[in-house]
Design a protein around this motif. Sequence first.
Motif, PDB file in Angstrom:
ATOM      1  N   MET A   1      35.922  23.768  38.162  1.00 18.14           N
ATOM      2  CA  MET A   1      36.499  24.254  36.910  1.00 18.14           C
ATOM      3  C   MET A   1      36.281  23.197  35.830  1.00 18.14           C
ATOM      4  SD  MET A   1      40.050  26.011  38.266  1.00 18.14           S
ATOM      5  CE  MET A   1      40.185  27.125  36.864  1.00 18.14           C
ATOM      6  N   LYS A   2      35.707  23.596  34.718  1.00 15.45           N
ATOM      7  CA  LYS A   2      35.364  22.662  33.660  1.00 15.45           C
ATOM      8  C   LYS A   2      36.521  22.536  32.666  1.00 15.45           C
ATOM      9  CE  LYS A   2      30.425  23.328  34.156  1.00 15.45           C
ATOM     10  NZ  LYS A   2      30.344  22.062  34.904  1.00 15.45           N
ATOM     11  N   LEU A   3      36.902  21.265  32.379  1.00 19.27           N
ATOM     12  CA  LEU A   3      38.091  20.978  31.579  1.00 19.27           C
ATOM     13  C   LEU A   3      37.760  20.116  30.374  1.00 19.27           C
ATOM     14  CD1 LEU A   3      40.613  19.796  34.350  1.00 19.27           C
ATOM     15  CD2 LEU A   3      40.208  22.130  33.558  1.00 19.27           C
ATOM     16  N   ILE A   4      38.622  20.213  29.354  1.00 22.04           N
ATOM     17  CA  ILE A   4      38.658  19.196  28.312  1.00 22.04           C
ATOM     18  C   ILE A   4      40.093  18.704  28.189  1.00 22.04           C
ATOM     19  CG2 ILE A   4      36.672  20.080  27.039  1.00 22.04           C
ATOM     20  CD1 ILE A   4      38.499  21.303  25.016  1.00 22.04           C
ATOM     21  N   ASP A   5      40.232  17.435  27.837  1.00 29.80           N
ATOM     22  CA  ASP A   5      41.543  16.807  27.659  1.00 29.80           C
ATOM     23  C   ASP A   5      41.688  16.443  26.191  1.00 29.80           C
ATOM     24  OD1 ASP A   5      43.948  15.517  27.899  1.00 29.80           O
ATOM     25  OD2 ASP A   5      43.241  13.944  29.252  1.00 29.80           O
ATOM     26  N   LEU A   6      42.612  17.112  25.506  1.00 28.13           N
ATOM     27  CA  LEU A   6      42.877  16.857  24.089  1.00 28.13           C
ATOM     28  C   LEU A   6      44.032  15.874  23.951  1.00 28.13           C
ATOM     29  CD1 LEU A   6      42.757  20.533  22.715  1.00 28.13           C
ATOM     30  CD2 LEU A   6      40.897  18.854  22.783  1.00 28.13           C
ATOM     31  N   PHE A   7      43.954  14.999  22.930  1.00 34.56           N
ATOM     32  CA  PHE A   7      44.987  13.976  22.745  1.00 34.56           C
ATOM     33  C   PHE A   7      45.174  13.238  24.083  1.00 34.56           C
ATOM     34  CE2 PHE A   7      46.033  17.842  20.292  1.00 34.56           C
ATOM     35  CZ  PHE A   7      45.918  17.366  18.999  1.00 34.56           C
ATOM     36  N   ALA A   8      44.080  12.735  24.621  1.00 28.57           N
ATOM     37  CA  ALA A   8      44.022  12.297  26.018  1.00 28.57           C
ATOM     38  C   ALA A   8      44.817  11.025  26.308  1.00 28.57           C
ATOM     39  CB  ALA A   8      42.565  12.091  26.433  1.00 28.57           C
ATOM     40  N   GLY A   9      45.094  10.205  25.283  1.00 29.06           N
ATOM     41  CA  GLY A   9      45.802   8.958  25.534  1.00 29.06           C
ATOM     42  C   GLY A   9      45.036   8.095  26.518  1.00 29.06           C
ATOM     43  N   GLY A  10      45.790   7.372  27.351  1.00 26.80           N
ATOM     44  CA  GLY A  10      45.170   6.513  28.343  1.00 26.80           C
ATOM     45  C   GLY A  10      44.772   7.227  29.613  1.00 26.80           C
ATOM     46  N   GLY A  11      44.974   8.549  29.686  1.00 31.90           N
ATOM     47  CA  GLY A  11      44.429   9.326  30.789  1.00 31.90           C
ATOM     48  C   GLY A  11      45.373   9.679  31.911  1.00 31.90           C
ATOM     49  N   GLY A  12      46.685   9.634  31.677  1.00 33.93           N
ATOM     50  CA  GLY A  12      47.622   9.979  32.738  1.00 33.93           C
ATOM     51  C   GLY A  12      47.496  11.412  33.219  1.00 33.93           C
ATOM     52  N   LEU A  13      47.385  12.344  32.287  1.00 38.88           N
ATOM     53  CA  LEU A  13      47.233  13.752  32.655  1.00 38.88           C
ATOM     54  C   LEU A  13      45.862  13.986  33.289  1.00 38.88           C
ATOM     55  CD1 LEU A  13      48.589  16.504  32.688  1.00 38.88           C
ATOM     56  CD2 LEU A  13      47.865  16.853  30.320  1.00 38.88           C
ATOM     57  N   SER A  14      44.842  13.367  32.730  1.00 34.69           N
ATOM     58  CA  SER A  14      43.495  13.492  33.296  1.00 34.69           C
ATOM     59  C   SER A  14      43.444  12.997  34.732  1.00 34.69           C
ATOM     60  CB  SER A  14      42.480  12.681  32.477  1.00 34.69           C
ATOM     61  OG  SER A  14      42.129  13.332  31.292  1.00 34.69           O
ATOM     62  N   GLU A  15      44.108  11.894  35.001  1.00 36.82           N
ATOM     63  CA  GLU A  15      43.999  11.260  36.320  1.00 36.82           C
ATOM     64  C   GLU A  15      44.367  12.214  37.438  1.00 36.82           C
ATOM     65  OE1 GLU A  15      43.327   8.080  39.084  1.00 36.82           O
ATOM     66  OE2 GLU A  15      42.651   8.535  37.034  1.00 36.82           O
ATOM     67  N   GLY A  16      45.379  13.036  37.230  1.00 40.00           N
ATOM     68  CA  GLY A  16      45.785  13.985  38.258  1.00 40.00           C
ATOM     69  C   GLY A  16      44.762  15.063  38.521  1.00 40.00           C
ATOM     70  N   PHE A  17      43.917  15.345  37.538  1.00 45.77           N
ATOM     71  CA  PHE A  17      42.902  16.397  37.675  1.00 45.77           C
ATOM     72  C   PHE A  17      41.545  15.855  38.133  1.00 45.77           C
ATOM     73  CE2 PHE A  17      46.073  18.684  35.362  1.00 45.77           C
ATOM     74  CZ  PHE A  17      45.854  20.028  35.649  1.00 45.77           C
ATOM     75  N   ARG A  18      41.472  14.574  38.433  1.00 45.48           N
ATOM     76  CA  ARG A  18      40.205  13.998  38.903  1.00 45.48           C
ATOM     77  C   ARG A  18      40.093  14.190  40.418  1.00 45.48           C
ATOM     78  NH1 ARG A  18      37.541  10.378  35.164  1.00 45.48           N
ATOM     79  NH2 ARG A  18      38.836   9.840  33.356  1.00 45.48           N
ATOM     80  N   ILE A  19      40.040  15.433  40.833  1.00 44.92           N
ATOM     81  CA  ILE A  19      39.927  15.788  42.241  1.00 44.92           C
ATOM     82  C   ILE A  19      38.881  16.886  42.375  1.00 44.92           C
ATOM     83  CG2 ILE A  19      42.274  15.137  42.922  1.00 44.92           C
ATOM     84  CD1 ILE A  19      43.122  18.028  42.575  1.00 44.92           C
ATOM     85  N   ASP A  20      38.442  17.117  43.612  1.00 44.02           N
ATOM     86  CA  ASP A  20      37.483  18.195  43.853  1.00 44.02           C
ATOM     87  C   ASP A  20      38.034  19.510  43.324  1.00 44.02           C
ATOM     88  OD1 ASP A  20      35.757  16.463  45.051  1.00 44.02           O
ATOM     89  OD2 ASP A  20      36.323  16.978  47.107  1.00 44.02           O
ATOM     90  N   GLY A  21      37.220  20.212  42.578  1.00 42.13           N
ATOM     91  CA  GLY A  21      37.646  21.481  41.988  1.00 42.13           C
ATOM     92  C   GLY A  21      37.692  21.428  40.479  1.00 42.13           C
ATOM     93  N   PHE A  22      37.649  20.194  39.920  1.00 43.65           N
ATOM     94  CA  PHE A  22      37.692  20.029  38.465  1.00 43.65           C
ATOM     95  C   PHE A  22      36.598  19.075  38.005  1.00 43.65           C
ATOM     96  CE2 PHE A  22      42.106  21.034  39.655  1.00 43.65           C
ATOM     97  CZ  PHE A  22      42.329  22.138  38.848  1.00 43.65           C
ATOM     98  N   ASP A  23      36.078  19.350  36.805  1.00 43.79           N
ATOM     99  CA  ASP A  23      35.035  18.516  36.221  1.00 43.79           C
ATOM    100  C   ASP A  23      35.292  18.434  34.717  1.00 43.79           C
ATOM    101  OD1 ASP A  23      32.658  17.116  35.797  1.00 43.79           O
ATOM    102  OD2 ASP A  23      31.542  18.965  35.445  1.00 43.79           O
ATOM    103  N   PHE A  24      35.420  17.215  34.200  1.00 47.14           N
ATOM    104  CA  PHE A  24      35.734  17.053  32.781  1.00 47.14           C
ATOM    105  C   PHE A  24      34.496  17.149  31.909  1.00 47.14           C
ATOM    106  CE2 PHE A  24      39.714  15.303  34.372  1.00 47.14           C
ATOM    107  CZ  PHE A  24      40.622  15.839  33.468  1.00 47.14           C
ATOM    108  N   ILE A  25      34.601  18.031  30.909  1.00 45.20           N
ATOM    109  CA  ILE A  25      33.576  18.131  29.879  1.00 45.20           C
ATOM    110  C   ILE A  25      33.737  16.981  28.892  1.00 45.20           C
ATOM    111  CG2 ILE A  25      32.777  19.510  27.908  1.00 45.20           C
ATOM    112  CD1 ILE A  25      31.946  20.602  30.607  1.00 45.20           C
TER     113      ILE A  25
END
Length: 416
Positions: A1-25
């Motif tokens: 699943m392709k994602l974007i992180d808006l207002f990403a900050g230091g990446g706390g929300l992103s970090e949880g989604f860095r698993i198989d099944g997700f890919d950051f655009i």
Amino acid sequence: MKLIDLFAGGGGLSEGFRIDGFDFICHIEKETSSCDTLRLRNIYYYLKKNNKLELYNDYLNKKISFNDLLNFVPENVISDVLNLEINDDNMGYIFNFIDDRIDGKSLDGIIGGPPCQAYSTIGRGKNKLKKEKDERIYLYEYYVEILEKYQPKFFIFENVKGLLSFKDYKDKLLLPIILKAFKDANYIVNYKVINSENYGVSQRRERLFLVGFRNDFYLNNDFFNNLETYKSSAPTINELFSDLPELMAGESKDEYSKSIADSVYTREFRDANSDFLTQHFSRPNKENDLKIYKLISEAKKQGINLKYNELPDELITHKNTKSFLDRYKALDGNSVSHTIVAHISKDGHYYIHPDSNQNRSISVREAARIQGFPDNYYFETSRTSAFKQIGNAVPPKLSRKMALTILDIFNNVAEN
């Protein structure tokens, strides 16, 4: 699943989604230090995937520079981080940036939430007169604009629970207006205040989450009910800090006090391939503050929250002794922490270490653990920016469980 992180900050929300099944655009963030942190985290995952983490450890050990590290990493590993403010002037560039990275494919999800200070109950009276001109209040409109253009399958929007009662400059509750905007953009939205403590995070942190699914999906799974299946207990602060070496104010140490085998409560934070400890450094403090810290932390052990006006007269230097009387606050070692907020970047008075013998405010690494960041997460580029990124973050331990919940829901849709 392709994602974007808006207002990403230091990446706390992103970090949880860095698993198989997700890919950051892409990750979009206006603060330069936060973007440096995001790029470094991208590098960490690239090196991990390619069995070259010794290079990452060399950087943390200051054996090589960041530019040296870049020599071992393809440019596209860090090019998904866009250091740009989301505003009217930049939206065209942002759309082009996303379009180039999507390359004609569909977007599956958007995560992130605009800065929360505008909605906070703290200072609300003071900020009332600035509402009409405070652009932070209406940053959600850009979020909606991006949803409308790309129509992802889902989104997760995070903010302070003060948004529940916040009114705009026309004295209208803002949350119903936001919900209608999401509905008009073709999303079915539910929202709930989530306490991170219930999801294994050593912190009482209540935040509002709005979760939307595009309305052409038939989803018989409720996100928040599913999320509850991932509830877990959190370690106490004493347990959380149990393998971190003692520090005095202004000190720094880079070795754990226990081996990973002996670290019963904190193995999940440790890197099995490295015993090197990073960012375990504390602020230097004025002598007067240290005297206050000791009194506050010793009183906390007795179950007493000592107020500022209850201190000995010779330690009281502020003229205001009628409000903000809890400006000094110690952590309870036998419980979880109170909420870590970005103000920790200005001083540590509200986050005094529970061990009065150490007599200091908490270190960057201790704050990061309270937020649920792994120890190999490194925050660029200074102590102040590190504390700010940590205080603004969504705890990764919570966001990981949100990511798993999203996967559960879509896997169930695929099966049906």
